[in-house]
Design a protein around this motif. Structure first.
Motif, PDB file in Angstrom:
ATOM      1  N   LYS A   1      51.614  15.214   7.212  1.00 43.65           N
ATOM      2  CA  LYS A   1      51.507  14.091   8.131  1.00 43.65           C
ATOM      3  C   LYS A   1      50.117  13.483   8.034  1.00 43.65           C
ATOM      4  CE  LYS A   1      53.746  14.242  11.916  1.00 43.65           C
ATOM      5  NZ  LYS A   1      54.280  14.487  13.281  1.00 43.65           N
ATOM      6  N   GLN A   2      50.084  12.163   8.031  1.00 40.86           N
ATOM      7  CA  GLN A   2      48.809  11.459   7.998  1.00 40.86           C
ATOM      8  C   GLN A   2      48.931  10.168   8.777  1.00 40.86           C
ATOM      9  OE1 GLN A   2      45.778  11.833   7.365  1.00 40.86           O
ATOM     10  NE2 GLN A   2      45.147   9.715   7.590  1.00 40.86           N
ATOM     11  N   ALA A   3      48.030   9.983   9.728  1.00 40.46           N
ATOM     12  CA  ALA A   3      47.939   8.743  10.485  1.00 40.46           C
ATOM     13  C   ALA A   3      46.469   8.451  10.726  1.00 40.46           C
ATOM     14  CB  ALA A   3      48.684   8.866  11.814  1.00 40.46           C
ATOM     15  N   ASP A   4      46.163   7.196  10.934  1.00 41.40           N
ATOM     16  CA  ASP A   4      44.774   6.848  11.239  1.00 41.40           C
ATOM     17  C   ASP A   4      44.340   7.448  12.568  1.00 41.40           C
ATOM     18  OD1 ASP A   4      44.541   5.383   8.901  1.00 41.40           O
ATOM     19  OD2 ASP A   4      45.144   3.505   9.864  1.00 41.40           O
ATOM     20  N   ARG A   5      45.257   7.436  13.558  1.00 43.97           N
ATOM     21  CA  ARG A   5      44.967   7.959  14.883  1.00 43.97           C
ATOM     22  C   ARG A   5      46.251   8.589  15.429  1.00 43.97           C
ATOM     23  NH1 ARG A   5      40.252   9.203  16.635  1.00 43.97           N
ATOM     24  NH2 ARG A   5      39.549   7.277  15.630  1.00 43.97           N
ATOM     25  N   TYR A   6      46.152   9.820  15.911  1.00 47.37           N
ATOM     26  CA  TYR A   6      47.334  10.532  16.385  1.00 47.37           C
ATOM     27  C   TYR A   6      47.578  10.308  17.873  1.00 47.37           C
ATOM     28  CZ  TYR A   6      47.456  12.967  11.939  1.00 47.37           C
ATOM     29  OH  TYR A   6      47.547  13.250  10.604  1.00 47.37           O
ATOM     30  N   GLN A   7      48.812  10.601  18.298  1.00 50.14           N
ATOM     31  CA  GLN A   7      49.215  10.503  19.691  1.00 50.14           C
ATOM     32  C   GLN A   7      49.832  11.830  20.115  1.00 50.14           C
ATOM     33  OE1 GLN A   7      52.125   7.394  19.688  1.00 50.14           O
ATOM     34  NE2 GLN A   7      50.745   5.882  18.775  1.00 50.14           N
ATOM     35  N   ALA A   8      49.479  12.298  21.293  1.00 52.11           N
ATOM     36  CA  ALA A   8      50.084  13.516  21.821  1.00 52.11           C
ATOM     37  C   ALA A   8      51.546  13.246  22.151  1.00 52.11           C
ATOM     38  CB  ALA A   8      49.336  13.995  23.059  1.00 52.11           C
ATOM     39  N   TRP A   9      52.423  14.028  21.575  1.00 54.64           N
ATOM     40  CA  TRP A   9      53.856  13.934  21.839  1.00 54.64           C
ATOM     41  C   TRP A   9      54.196  14.963  22.908  1.00 54.64           C
ATOM     42  CZ3 TRP A   9      58.018  16.236  18.108  1.00 54.64           C
ATOM     43  CH2 TRP A   9      59.302  15.941  18.601  1.00 54.64           C
ATOM     44  N   HIS A  10      54.691  14.500  24.029  1.00 49.29           N
ATOM     45  CA  HIS A  10      55.063  15.397  25.123  1.00 49.29           C
ATOM     46  C   HIS A  10      56.508  15.837  24.887  1.00 49.29           C
ATOM     47  CE1 HIS A  10      51.676  12.935  26.571  1.00 49.29           C
ATOM     48  NE2 HIS A  10      51.279  14.080  27.098  1.00 49.29           N
ATOM     49  N   ASP A  11      56.635  16.774  23.971  1.00 50.95           N
ATOM     50  CA  ASP A  11      57.941  17.190  23.446  1.00 50.95           C
ATOM     51  C   ASP A  11      58.541  18.311  24.296  1.00 50.95           C
ATOM     52  OD1 ASP A  11      55.740  18.700  22.510  1.00 50.95           O
ATOM     53  OD2 ASP A  11      56.873  19.486  20.819  1.00 50.95           O
ATOM     54  N   PHE A  12      58.661  18.045  25.598  1.00 47.58           N
ATOM     55  CA  PHE A  12      59.153  19.057  26.527  1.00 47.58           C
ATOM     56  C   PHE A  12      59.578  18.344  27.804  1.00 47.58           C
ATOM     57  CE2 PHE A  12      54.475  19.069  26.131  1.00 47.58           C
ATOM     58  CZ  PHE A  12      54.123  18.435  27.330  1.00 47.58           C
ATOM     59  N   ASN A  13      60.344  19.032  28.640  1.00 49.86           N
ATOM     60  CA  ASN A  13      60.841  18.457  29.886  1.00 49.86           C
ATOM     61  C   ASN A  13      60.696  19.453  31.029  1.00 49.86           C
ATOM     62  OD1 ASN A  13      62.116  15.835  28.975  1.00 49.86           O
ATOM     63  ND2 ASN A  13      63.255  17.250  27.673  1.00 49.86           N
ATOM     64  N   GLY A  14      60.564  18.903  32.244  1.00 54.31           N
ATOM     65  CA  GLY A  14      60.593  19.737  33.423  1.00 54.31           C
ATOM     66  C   GLY A  14      59.282  20.408  33.784  1.00 54.31           C
ATOM     67  N   PHE A  15      58.174  19.921  33.274  1.00 50.22           N
ATOM     68  CA  PHE A  15      56.874  20.514  33.546  1.00 50.22           C
ATOM     69  C   PHE A  15      56.089  19.649  34.540  1.00 50.22           C
ATOM     70  CE2 PHE A  15      58.051  22.509  29.540  1.00 50.22           C
ATOM     71  CZ  PHE A  15      57.657  23.826  29.756  1.00 50.22           C
ATOM     72  N   PRO A  16      54.955  20.138  35.048  1.00 47.63           N
ATOM     73  CA  PRO A  16      54.177  19.364  36.023  1.00 47.63           C
ATOM     74  C   PRO A  16      53.768  17.992  35.484  1.00 47.63           C
ATOM     75  CG  PRO A  16      53.425  21.635  35.995  1.00 47.63           C
ATOM     76  CD  PRO A  16      54.395  21.501  34.860  1.00 47.63           C
ATOM     77  N   ALA A  17      53.736  17.012  36.383  1.00 44.34           N
ATOM     78  CA  ALA A  17      53.465  15.633  35.987  1.00 44.34           C
ATOM     79  C   ALA A  17      52.118  15.484  35.296  1.00 44.34           C
ATOM     80  CB  ALA A  17      53.527  14.721  37.219  1.00 44.34           C
ATOM     81  N   GLU A  18      51.116  16.269  35.726  1.00 40.03           N
ATOM     82  CA  GLU A  18      49.790  16.118  35.125  1.00 40.03           C
ATOM     83  C   GLU A  18      49.782  16.440  33.637  1.00 40.03           C
ATOM     84  OE1 GLU A  18      46.781  19.219  36.170  1.00 40.03           O
ATOM     85  OE2 GLU A  18      48.395  20.049  37.398  1.00 40.03           O
ATOM     86  N   LEU A  19      50.726  17.258  33.185  1.00 39.56           N
ATOM     87  CA  LEU A  19      50.782  17.617  31.769  1.00 39.56           C
ATOM     88  C   LEU A  19      51.121  16.402  30.912  1.00 39.56           C
ATOM     89  CD1 LEU A  19      50.423  20.179  30.064  1.00 39.56           C
ATOM     90  CD2 LEU A  19      52.876  20.592  30.278  1.00 39.56           C
ATOM     91  N   TYR A  20      51.926  15.495  31.464  1.00 37.49           N
ATOM     92  CA  TYR A  20      52.359  14.314  30.712  1.00 37.49           C
ATOM     93  C   TYR A  20      51.283  13.238  30.657  1.00 37.49           C
ATOM     94  CZ  TYR A  20      56.864  16.613  31.132  1.00 37.49           C
ATOM     95  OH  TYR A  20      57.882  17.540  31.066  1.00 37.49           O
ATOM     96  N   GLN A  21      50.216  13.434  31.406  1.00 41.04           N
ATOM     97  CA  GLN A  21      49.103  12.480  31.376  1.00 41.04           C
ATOM     98  C   GLN A  21      48.084  12.822  30.299  1.00 41.04           C
ATOM     99  OE1 GLN A  21      49.528   9.805  33.347  1.00 41.04           O
ATOM    100  NE2 GLN A  21      51.416  10.874  33.925  1.00 41.04           N
ATOM    101  N   LEU A  22      48.167  14.017  29.763  1.00 39.79           N
ATOM    102  CA  LEU A  22      47.190  14.444  28.769  1.00 39.79           C
ATOM    103  C   LEU A  22      47.433  13.736  27.443  1.00 39.79           C
ATOM    104  CD1 LEU A  22      47.081  18.294  29.448  1.00 39.79           C
ATOM    105  CD2 LEU A  22      45.512  16.520  30.288  1.00 39.79           C
ATOM    106  N   GLN A  23      46.351  13.331  26.809  1.00 44.74           N
ATOM    107  CA  GLN A  23      46.420  12.677  25.507  1.00 44.74           C
ATOM    108  C   GLN A  23      45.498  13.407  24.530  1.00 44.74           C
ATOM    109  OE1 GLN A  23      48.585  10.269  24.843  1.00 44.74           O
ATOM    110  NE2 GLN A  23      49.273  10.269  26.982  1.00 44.74           N
ATOM    111  N   TYR A  24      45.725  13.186  23.246  1.00 41.06           N
ATOM    112  CA  TYR A  24      44.827  13.780  22.254  1.00 41.06           C
ATOM    113  C   TYR A  24      44.776  12.848  21.040  1.00 41.06           C
ATOM    114  CZ  TYR A  24      42.042  17.293  19.963  1.00 41.06           C
ATOM    115  OH  TYR A  24      40.994  17.952  19.374  1.00 41.06           O
ATOM    116  N   PRO A  25      43.914  11.814  21.099  1.00 43.48           N
ATOM    117  CA  PRO A  25      43.869  10.789  20.047  1.00 43.48           C
ATOM    118  C   PRO A  25      42.973  11.163  18.866  1.00 43.48           C
ATOM    119  CG  PRO A  25      42.402  10.182  21.819  1.00 43.48           C
ATOM    120  CD  PRO A  25      43.061  11.472  22.246  1.00 43.48           C
ATOM    121  N   ALA A  26      43.222  12.317  18.270  1.00 42.50           N
ATOM    122  CA  ALA A  26      42.418  12.731  17.115  1.00 42.50           C
ATOM    123  C   ALA A  26      42.670  11.802  15.932  1.00 42.50           C
ATOM    124  CB  ALA A  26      42.761  14.163  16.728  1.00 42.50           C
TER     125      ALA A  26
END
Length: 266
Positions: free
Chosen positions: A59-84
């Motif tokens: 995989k190669q991208a100029d800038r990555y996006q955090a994929w929230h590949d899960f369901n049913g977890f606390p809302a704050e978890l879905y706010q986290l990003q990781y733009p490496a």
């Protein structure tokens, strides 16, 4: 003065549940401390069980996006990003090395990275300032993933600024989940201890035969996807591993982590 930590060629990190990113579990504190202690690599190559294909695409991208590949977890978890950021030149080298080893590979430009990648990296390097290249795990067995590590090893030999990270779980049985801080059952501890001893001895033959030799192997891994990154990290690192962390989460989920020092590589 603190004792300097050895420079590692590769790591295996157990990432557990996505909530590790916001938990007070000891594995969270370990990963934060590890990121502060290690010399920051100029780039990381990451293998995660949450991206699986028939070969080993890169995989190669100029800038990555955090994929929230899960369901049913606390809302704050879905706010986290990781733009490496990505590293196109390294992605080319990784793909070439995999292909030169006779392993199937391809280029993937999807910018999303799964929680097996962004959760540990967020804890280690929260500024998202270490470029990354992700490699898929495959539908193959332990030997196939060992071969992937061997294919990547020349890159690690040639460039001491690179770090290979296998992200998974040393024990991963979601059928027997308990509360987060429940004590670890003996069957999980036994499997964890067996793997630890084999990694300490660099016993490749036994590790690749873990399904037959390790105690409680089928119970520890009803499916083996979360253990496959371990074999890639071990082969890429070469030699014996140092155990960097041991804890358990949700009962039997082992959060063990290992590092292969640069001086041990062969």
């Amino acid at each position: 003065m603190p004792i300097p930590m050895p420079r590692y060629r590769s790591l295996f990190l157990s990432h557990g549940a996505p909530t590790l990113a916001i938990s007070q579990h000891p594995a969270n504190a370990f990963l934060r401390a590890l990121g502060q202690t290690l010399d920051k690599p100029k780039a990381v190559i990451v293998v995660s069980p949450h991206w699986m294909t028939r070969g080993f695409p890169v995989k190669q991208a100029d800038r990555y996006q955090a994929w929230h590949d899960f369901n049913g977890f606390p809302a704050e978890l879905y706010q986290l990003q990781y733009p490496a950021g990505g590293d196109a030149a390294l992605a080319d080298r990784v793909q070439a090395a995999i292909g030169a080893a006779g392993l199937p590979t391809a280029r993937d430009s999807q910018p999303q990275i799964d929680h097996g990648v962004w959760v540990p990296l967020l804890l280690m390097w929260p500024a998202a300032d270490v470029p990354l290249v992700q490699v898929s795990i495959s539908t193959g067995d332990a030997a196939a993933h060992w071969a992937l590590g061997e294919a990547l090893k020349p890159l690690l030999d040639a460039d001491d600024g690179l770090l290979l990270i296998g992200s998974g779980s040393l024990v991963h049985n979601l059928r027997e989940i308990e509360p987060e801080y429940a004590p670890a059952p003996e069957w999980s501890r036994a499997f964890d201890g067996w793997i630890s001893a084999r990694l300490h001895d660099a016993d490749r033959a036994a590790l690749l035969d873990y399904r037959r030799q390790a105690p409680n192997a089928a119970r520890a891994h009803p499916t083996d996807d979360h253990l496959m990154p371990l074999f890639t990290a071990a082969a890429g690192g070469g030699g014996p591993a140092n155990k960097l962390h041991e804890s358990f989460s949700y009962g039997g989920l082992s959060m063990s982590a290992y590092g292969w020092p640069a001086t041990a590589a062969g």
